[in-house]
Write an enzyme that holds these catalytic residues in place. Structure first.
Site, short mmCIF file in Angstrom:
data_model
loop_
_atom_site.label_atom_id
_atom_site.label_comp_id
_atom_site.label_asym_id
_atom_site.label_seq_id
_atom_site.Cartn_x
_atom_site.Cartn_y
_atom_site.Cartn_z
N GLU A 127 0.83 -1.20 0.00
CA GLU A 127 0.00 0.00 0.00
C GLU A 127 0.87 1.25 0.00
O GLU A 127 1.92 1.30 0.66
CB GLU A 127 -0.93 0.00 1.21
CG GLU A 127 -1.92 -1.16 1.17
CD GLU A 127 -2.96 -1.11 2.28
OE1 GLU A 127 -4.01 -1.76 2.12
OE2 GLU A 127 -2.73 -0.43 3.30
N CYS A 140 3.60 8.63 0.99
CA CYS A 140 4.10 7.69 1.99
C CYS A 140 4.38 6.37 1.28
O CYS A 140 3.47 5.71 0.78
CB CYS A 140 3.06 7.50 3.09
SG CYS A 140 3.59 6.42 4.43
N CYS A 147 6.34 -6.90 7.57
CA CYS A 147 7.33 -6.33 8.48
C CYS A 147 7.69 -7.38 9.52
O CYS A 147 6.87 -8.24 9.86
CB CYS A 147 6.76 -5.07 9.15
SG CYS A 147 7.98 -4.09 10.06
N CYS A 151 5.59 -4.06 16.03
CA CYS A 151 5.20 -2.97 16.93
C CYS A 151 3.72 -3.13 17.25
O CYS A 151 2.89 -3.28 16.35
CB CYS A 151 5.47 -1.62 16.27
SG CYS A 151 7.22 -1.35 15.90
N CYS A 154 0.85 -1.03 15.56
CA CYS A 154 0.91 -0.89 14.11
C CYS A 154 0.27 -2.08 13.41
O CYS A 154 0.61 -3.23 13.68
CB CYS A 154 2.38 -0.75 13.67
SG CYS A 154 2.60 -0.60 11.89
N CYS A 385 -1.46 6.73 9.66
CA CYS A 385 -0.24 6.15 10.24
C CYS A 385 -0.57 4.90 11.04
O CYS A 385 -1.46 4.91 11.90
CB CYS A 385 0.44 7.16 11.17
SG CYS A 385 1.16 8.56 10.30
#
Length: 407
Positions: A127, A140, A147, A151, A154, A385
């Site tokens: 994305e 962005c 990943c 976190c 996230c 975010c």
């Protein structure tokens, strides 16, 4: 109301596999997108361009790719037909597939881009988000599919790492976004699009999408070199920000080799809490991370490090946290971006109350840190975010859930 566009015609879209990915013919040609000038020169020499012409031909291709934004060799008007045919036989400059394009009520755009298989792999999706604001448009960009950092606040961290993106796949996000927005010559901006009223539509690039950029350092550094090249895409290094969760060994190297602005995904003022929120802290604790920041090349009041701090209700938003944050960053040229938490399905956190966010911001501002509250953008299309996660991963989860129900 947000708008979602499926850019594939349902009448002609091919069947999809169990993961929701359509089968594609694998293009074995090497992409020229994302190559450095030296690599592009080598590619030209490989198809028979005489050594004395390589520099000139490299400049021609660079102009067509990054100034004119073409995606077909046939459109390179001042390149001979013979050379265009040779290039087309050996290389590709095709864009990735746009799976979906969503437009938020605030004008934020989110694309799901699909890249073809590499080797024995499968197609992958990532994305990319465009955030229009007065006077600038920020893209962005993702650096990995998934990943490894997990976190806890996230959404991307709930998706396993599939692979790194190549330099070409990183640069392609910028090319395709500029094409869709009408930010290349001879390309029109979509009717009704919310974009800056003047200047370039993609003026800023932030490596804050899916993945940890410093765990894909070489490809990210090469891509940023292409994006910042003054004779091509020409995005100023002061308008490019690389965000890391704290891969300490690569931070100084990033400053030396890319020269871009640095952002640290901080979110806590003590190791105990940061170990939970940002687990890489167990490997590189705060003292080590902050020392690397102090040694960042070019660090000055004119080139400050941005410390990102997501506001989590009852977790890291007390005034004691604010005082400790100011104390911790003393002596580092810095600014603090306060990010109201953006919820996603299954998240266990809540966003801090707005009046508490404002009190927190007032304190760090009075201490001399520019600390704008980053107004949530694109929440209605999960483009804010911490909300990015590839569609293919969501499709795989849906398939697993269906199988569990059937069993």
């Amino acid at each position: 109301m947000s708008v979602s566009l499926d850019l594939a015609d349902p009448k002609t879209r091919p069947a999809v596999d169990a993961a929701g990915l359509s089968p594609v013919d694998v293009d074995e040609r090497t992409s020229l997108i994302g190559m450095s000038r030296e690599e592009l020169g080598e590619a030209l020499a490989a198809v028979g361009v005489p050594a004395k012409q390589v520099r000139m031909r490299t400049a021609q291709l660079w102009h067509w790719l990054y100034v004119r934004g073409v995606s077909d060799f046939a459109h390179m008007a001042n390149v001979s037909k013979d050379l265009r045919n040779k290039l087309d036989a050996a290389y590709t400059i095709a864009r990735p597939e746009i799976v979906t394009e969503q437009v938020s009520v605030d004008g934020t755009r989110k694309w799901v881009f699909r890249f073809p298989p590499r080797g024995a792999g499968r197609p992958v999706e990532i994305e990319t988000v465009y955030i229009p604001e007065e006077g600038r448009g920020t893209l962005c960009v993702s650096s990995q599919v998934g990943c490894t950092l997990t976190c806890t606040f996230c959404h991307t961290g709930t998706q396993r790492l599939v692979r790194n993106l190549t330099a070409g796949e990183i640069v392609s996000q910028v090319l395709l976004a500029r094409e869709r927005l009408g930010d290349f010559p001879d390309v029109d901006t979509p009717a009704g699009a919310i974009v800056p009223s003047e200047g370039r539509l993609v003026s800023n690039v932030v490596m804050m999408g899916m993945g940890e950029p410093l765990y894909n350092f070489d490809n990210v550094a090469t891509a940023l070199g292409v994006i910042s090249d003054g004779e091509g895409l020409s995005v100023s290094k002061r308008r490019i920000t690389l965000s890391t969760s704290g891969v300490v060994p690569e931070i100084v190297r990033a400053g030396e080799e890319t020269g871009v602005m640095l952002a640290i995904s901080l979110h806590a003022v003590n190791d105990e809490l940061r170990d939970e929120l940002v687990p890489i802290n167990k490997k590189y604790p705060l003292a080590t991370l902050l020392e690397a920041c102090r040694n960042y090349p070019g660090l000055s009041n004119a080139k400050r490090i941005t410390f990102e701090y997501v506001m989590l209700k009852g977790v890291n938003d007390s005034m004691e946290d604010a005082r400790n944050l100011v104390r911790m960053l003393k002596g580092i040229p810095a600014k603090i971006n306060l990010i109201p938490f953006n919820p996603w399905p299954g998240s266990r956190y809540e966003c801090s109350d707005w009046d508490q966010i404002e009190r927190f911001a007032d304190y760090v501002n009075q201490a001399g840190y520019a600390s704008p509250i980053r107004t949530p953008r694109g929440r209605d299309i999960f483009a804010a975010c911490g909300q990015l996660k590839s569609e293919s991963e969501r499709m795989r989860k849906k398939d697993r859930d269906r199988i569990e129900l059937l069993n």
